[in-house]
Scaffold this motif. Structure first.
Motif, PDB file in Angstrom:
ATOM      1  N   ILE A   1       0.837  -1.213   0.000  1.00 39.03           N
ATOM      2  CA  ILE A   1       0.000   0.000   0.000  1.00 39.03           C
ATOM      3  C   ILE A   1       0.866   1.255   0.000  1.00 39.03           C
ATOM      4  N   ALA A   2       1.920   1.263   0.834  1.00 40.12           N
ATOM      5  CA  ALA A   2       2.770   2.454   0.917  1.00 40.12           C
ATOM      6  C   ALA A   2       3.501   2.715  -0.400  1.00 40.12           C
TER       7      ALA A   2
ATOM      8  N   THR B   1      -4.736  -6.194  -5.182  1.00 39.39           N
ATOM      9  CA  THR B   1      -5.626  -5.055  -5.418  1.00 39.39           C
ATOM     10  C   THR B   1      -4.887  -3.738  -5.249  1.00 39.39           C
ATOM     11  N   ALA B   2      -4.032  -3.645  -4.204  1.00 36.80           N
ATOM     12  CA  ALA B   2      -3.269  -2.413  -3.982  1.00 36.80           C
ATOM     13  C   ALA B   2      -2.295  -2.144  -5.122  1.00 36.80           C
TER      14      ALA B   2
ATOM     15  N   LEU C   1     -11.875  -0.357   6.197  1.00 45.79           N
ATOM     16  CA  LEU C   1     -10.436  -0.520   5.997  1.00 45.79           C
ATOM     17  C   LEU C   1     -10.061  -0.337   4.533  1.00 45.79           C
ATOM     18  N   ALA C   2     -10.788  -0.992   3.633  1.00 49.06           N
ATOM     19  CA  ALA C   2     -10.460  -0.911   2.203  1.00 49.06           C
ATOM     20  C   ALA C   2     -10.700   0.488   1.660  1.00 49.06           C
TER      21      ALA C   2
ATOM     22  N   LEU D   1     -12.305  -2.526  -8.328  1.00 50.72           N
ATOM     23  CA  LEU D   1     -11.408  -3.435  -7.616  1.00 50.72           C
ATOM     24  C   LEU D   1     -11.750  -3.499  -6.135  1.00 50.72           C
ATOM     25  N   VAL D   2     -12.151  -2.379  -5.547  1.00 52.52           N
ATOM     26  CA  VAL D   2     -12.545  -2.378  -4.129  1.00 52.52           C
ATOM     27  C   VAL D   2     -13.767  -3.262  -3.914  1.00 52.52           C
ATOM     28  N   VAL D   3     -14.768  -3.101  -4.752  1.00 53.76           N
ATOM     29  CA  VAL D   3     -15.991  -3.906  -4.610  1.00 53.76           C
ATOM     30  C   VAL D   3     -15.699  -5.389  -4.801  1.00 53.76           C
ATOM     31  N   PHE D   4     -14.874  -5.697  -5.799  1.00 50.44           N
ATOM     32  CA  PHE D   4     -14.533  -7.093  -6.058  1.00 50.44           C
ATOM     33  C   PHE D   4     -13.782  -7.711  -4.875  1.00 50.44           C
ATOM     34  N   SER D   5     -12.822  -6.976  -4.320  1.00 51.38           N
ATOM     35  CA  SER D   5     -12.058  -7.488  -3.182  1.00 51.38           C
ATOM     36  C   SER D   5     -12.936  -7.650  -1.943  1.00 51.38           C
ATOM     37  N   LEU D   6     -13.845  -6.708  -1.739  1.00 50.50           N
ATOM     38  CA  LEU D   6     -14.743  -6.802  -0.586  1.00 50.50           C
ATOM     39  C   LEU D   6     -15.670  -8.012  -0.699  1.00 50.50           C
TER      40      LEU D   6
END
Length: 306
Positions: A134-135, A215-216, A272-273, A230-235
Motif C-alpha cells: 500500500i505504501a 488489489t493495492a 479498511l479498504a 477493484l474495491v468492490v470485487f475485493s470486498l
C-alpha cells in the motif's frame, strides 16, 4: 462346580457344532461393545443438525483430532510456546491463501483450513506485505498522477509506511480481539453460540487480507472507476470468507444481534479498504506554489497553479 464345568463344556461343543455347520457365521464377544452404524446414528440426529456441525466444526471428527493431537504445551514465557504458532509449511500457507481468495459457498474457513493447526506465520507476513504494498503503490500512484507537471517535485513519503502499518496491524489484531470477546460473552448467554479461539479468528482475518495485496498493486492505475471496481470485487471475496465463517457461529443467537454482528464485521472490513484507497491513492491534491516569473517592465508576476 463340577456341574458348572460340565455345562460350559456342553456350550462349547454346541458352538463348535454350529461353526462346523456354517463356517461363514460371525461371532460376537460379550466384551466387545456393539457399534452403531454411522448411517443409523445420523438418523437419530435432529434434521439439519449434521450440516450445522459441519459448518461449525463441532462434529465427532473434531473431537477425534483434538484427542489425537493432545500434547503438553510449553509455558507461555518460553520460546517453544510461541514457536508452535509458526509451525506451518509452505503448502499449508498456500492452501489457506487459496481458500481465502476462492471461498467455497457453504464451507467454513476455520473448519476446512485453520482448526487442525492455527498459525500466525501467514497473517503476520500477509499484513507486512500489505503494508509495504500500500505504501509503495500509493507513492507510485502519486508520482504517475503528477508526472510531467513542471511544478511537481517528487518526494518519497516514508511516513505512509508507518501509517499503513499502524492501520493494518491494529485492524488485524484489535478487531479479532473484540470479536472473540463478544463471542465469549454471547456464549455465556446462549447455549448454541460457538466461540472460536482468538488465534483462529486472527487467522481468518489475516488470510482474508491477502486479496488486498494484488488489489493495492492495481490501484496504481489512475482511473477512479477501475479502483472502485477493484474495491468492490475485493470486498466481495474477503467479506464472503468472514460471513461464511462467523454467521454459522451466531446464527442461533437473537436474530437482530446475529445480523448486527455480521453487519459490523462487514462494515469494519469495508472501512479498511475504502480508507486505504481514499488516504493513500485518492488524497486531494495540494496547491503547489508556482515559480515567480519576472516581467520585462521590472515588475514581477506571481501565478498560482493547482
Amino acid at each position: 462346580i463340577v456341574c458348572h464345568v460340565m455345562y460350559l463344556f456342553a456350550e462349547f461343543d454346541d458352538a463348535a457344532n454350529l461353526l462346523a455347520a456354517n463356517p461363514d457365521a460371525t461371532t460376537i464377544s460379550i466384551d466387545e461393545p456393539v457399534e452403531i452404524p454411522k448411517n443409523q446414528h445420523s438418523h437419530l440426529q435432529e434434521p439439519g443438525r449434521e450440516e450445522d456441525d459441519e459448518l461449525l466444526g463441532t462434529d465427532d471428527s473434531d473431537k477425534t483430532e483434538l484427542l489425537a493431537g493432545q500434547k503438553k504445551s510449553a509455558p507461555f514465557w518460553t520460546f517453544e510456546y510461541y514457536q508452535t504458532f509458526f509451525d506451518v509449511d509452505t503448502y499449508q500457507v498456500l492452501d489457506r491463501i487459496k481458500g481465502s481468495v476462492f471461498p467455497v459457498p457453504g464451507k467454513n474457513f476455520v473448519r476446512l483450513y485453520i482448526r487442525s493447526n492455527p498459525d500466525l506465520y501467514g497473517p503476520f507476513w500477509i499484513c507486512a506485505t500489505l503494508v509495504f504494498t500500500i505504501a509503495v503503490s500509493g507513492n507510485l500512484s502519486n508520482f504517475f498522477i503528477h508526472l510531467g507537471k513542471p511544478t511537481y517535485h517528487y518526494v518519497p513519503e516514508f511516513r505512509k509506511v508507518s501509517i499503513a502499518a499502524t492501520t493494518i496491524y491494529a485492524y488485524a489484531w484489535l478487531v479479532p480481539l473484540a470479536l472473540w470477546g463478544f463471542l465469549m460473552w454471547r456464549n455465556s448467554k446462549v447455549m448454541n453460540i460457538v466461540s472460536y479461539s482468538f488465534l483462529e479468528i486472527v487467522c481468518v482475518y489475516g488470510y482474508s487480507l491477502f486479496i488486498y495485496i494484488p488489489t493495492a498493486i492495481l490501484w496504481i492505475i489512475p482511473q477512479k472507476v477501475v479502483r472502485w471496481v477493484l474495491v468492490v470485487f475485493s470486498l466481495c471475496l474477503s467479506g464472503s470468507v468472514l460471513v461464511m465463517t462467523f454467521w454459522p457461529a451466531v446464527r442461533d443467537d437473537n436474530r437482530r444481534i446475529a445480523v448486527a454482528t455480521v453487519a459490523a464485521i462487514l462494515l469494519l472490513h469495508a472501512l479498511l479498504a475504502v480508507g486505504c484507497l481514499a488516504y493513500f491513492f485518492d488524497a486531494p491534491e495540494l496547491d503547489i506554489p508556482a515559480p515567480i516569473i519576472p516581467a520585462h517592465n521590472g515588475t514581477t508576476v506571481i501565478t498560482k497553479s493547482h
